[in-house]
Design a protein around this motif. Structure first.
Motif, short mmCIF file in Angstrom:
data_model
loop_
_atom_site.label_atom_id
_atom_site.label_comp_id
_atom_site.label_asym_id
_atom_site.label_seq_id
_atom_site.Cartn_x
_atom_site.Cartn_y
_atom_site.Cartn_z
N GLY A 1 7.98 -4.40 13.67
CA GLY A 1 7.88 -3.88 12.32
C GLY A 1 8.03 -4.91 11.23
N ALA B 1 -1.79 -1.87 5.70
CA ALA B 1 -0.44 -2.40 5.87
C ALA B 1 0.05 -2.34 7.31
CB ALA B 1 0.53 -1.65 4.95
N THR B 2 -0.12 -1.20 7.98
CA THR B 2 0.42 -1.04 9.33
C THR B 2 -0.09 -2.09 10.30
OG1 THR B 2 0.73 1.33 8.96
CG2 THR B 2 0.69 0.57 11.24
N LYS C 1 0.00 7.80 -0.63
CA LYS C 1 -0.79 8.47 0.40
C LYS C 1 -0.75 9.99 0.22
CE LYS C 1 -1.39 8.88 5.41
NZ LYS C 1 -0.90 8.42 6.74
N ASP D 1 -5.06 2.33 4.95
CA ASP D 1 -3.84 1.72 5.47
C ASP D 1 -4.13 0.34 6.05
OD1 ASP D 1 -1.37 1.12 6.40
OD2 ASP D 1 -1.31 2.64 7.97
N ASN E 1 3.91 3.32 -0.60
CA ASN E 1 2.69 3.66 0.15
C ASN E 1 2.70 5.13 0.58
OD1 ASN E 1 1.36 1.19 0.05
ND2 ASN E 1 2.37 0.41 1.88
N GLN F 1 6.97 0.44 1.52
CA GLN F 1 6.58 1.52 2.43
C GLN F 1 6.79 2.89 1.80
OE1 GLN F 1 8.88 0.30 5.91
NE2 GLN F 1 7.05 -0.58 6.85
N LYS G 1 0.58 -4.44 0.94
CA LYS G 1 0.71 -5.22 2.17
C LYS G 1 2.14 -5.71 2.37
CE LYS G 1 -0.31 -9.89 0.44
NZ LYS G 1 -0.03 -9.62 -0.98
N LEU H 1 1.82 -5.51 10.61
CA LEU H 1 3.18 -5.57 11.13
C LEU H 1 3.14 -5.88 12.63
CD1 LEU H 1 4.65 -2.40 9.40
CD2 LEU H 1 5.02 -4.78 8.72
#
Length: 243
Positions: free
Chosen positions: A212, A204-205, A189, A202, A185, A182, A169, A208
């Protein structure tokens, strides 16, 4: 004599053709489904702290006091899992078991895979790690390699259990580490895509904002650990994988 020599030549050619596919490259061979098996794992570094032994003893005591559900969905990893207090409420009807231990790194989940996952014969494992690894100056490549080793360790005893990785995260407190997070990740992935029954989730995205940057409203006062809004976001992303 020519017939015999011809037969021998054909036999040698057939044997050579059979051997060549195994020598054609150093990468893992594809399975019948076209998905590569878990690659050979790198040597695992020692645990990041001796304090995890106390957490393992606590888990054993909890199991003795209240037996865990049969074949649960095990959530394990660092404090983002440990502090998920609403885990059972967030996934009603799913036999979840929280085995997070705060401050841990990915390699710790591998060293203690039996205590936090394998012994429960889980129907699925959901792992959150890598956050503390990057903070401890481990590289994204080390995170990727430790993830590979974790999967290999679980597969040793549970060859068919699905495994899901929750993306590292982004957080305001560690915004300077965002590029490394990132990259880690992205590496995990890509690694998960090559493995059987391994998902990259995901989370994380959505954390944001339009610029970003980590969304501060998803975090508590320390701007590192999530608040209820943060866990509600995770719940929405993770739920489809548990159906």
């Amino acid at each position: 004599m020519r017939v015999v020599q011809s037969s021998i030549a054909l036999l040698l050619a057939a044997l050579l053709a059979a051997l060549l596919p195994g020598c054609a490259g150093t990468g893992p061979a594809a399975t019948a489904t076209g998905v590569a098996p878990v690659p050979d794992s790198a040597p695992l570094d020692p645990v990041s702290s001796p304090q995890w032994a106390a957490d393992m003893a606590r888990f054993a005591a909890e199991d003795a006091a209240q037996p865990p559900p049969a074949h649960p969905v095990v959530f394990t990893g660092s404090s983002s899992v440990r502090m998920w207090a609403t885990l059972a409420e967030d996934f009603p009807g799913v036999p979840v078991l929280n085995r997070g231990f705060g401050g841990s790194q990915l390699r710790d989940a591998t060293w203690y895979a039996d205590e936090v996952a394998v012994r429960y014969a889980p129907q699925r494992i959901v792992l959150y790690a890598g956050d503390n690894d990057i903070d401890a100056k481990r590289s994204p490549e080390q995170v990727r390699d430790d993830f590979r080793t974790f999967v290999a360790r679980v597969r040793r005893d549970l060859p068919g259990v699905p495994i899901a990785w929750l993306a590292i995260k982004p957080s305001p407190a560690r915004i300077a580490q965002l590029p490394a997070q990132q990259r880690a990740n992205a590496l995990v992935k890509a690694e998960a895509a090559r493995m059987r029954a391994v998902d990259f989730i995901d989370v994380a995205t959505p954390m944001l904002d339009a610029d970003g940057r980590p969304r501060a409203e998803l975090f508590g006062n320390d701007q590192l650990h999530m608040n209820a809004r943060g866990y509600a976001l995770w719940r929405g992303v993770v739920a489809p994988y548990l159906r």
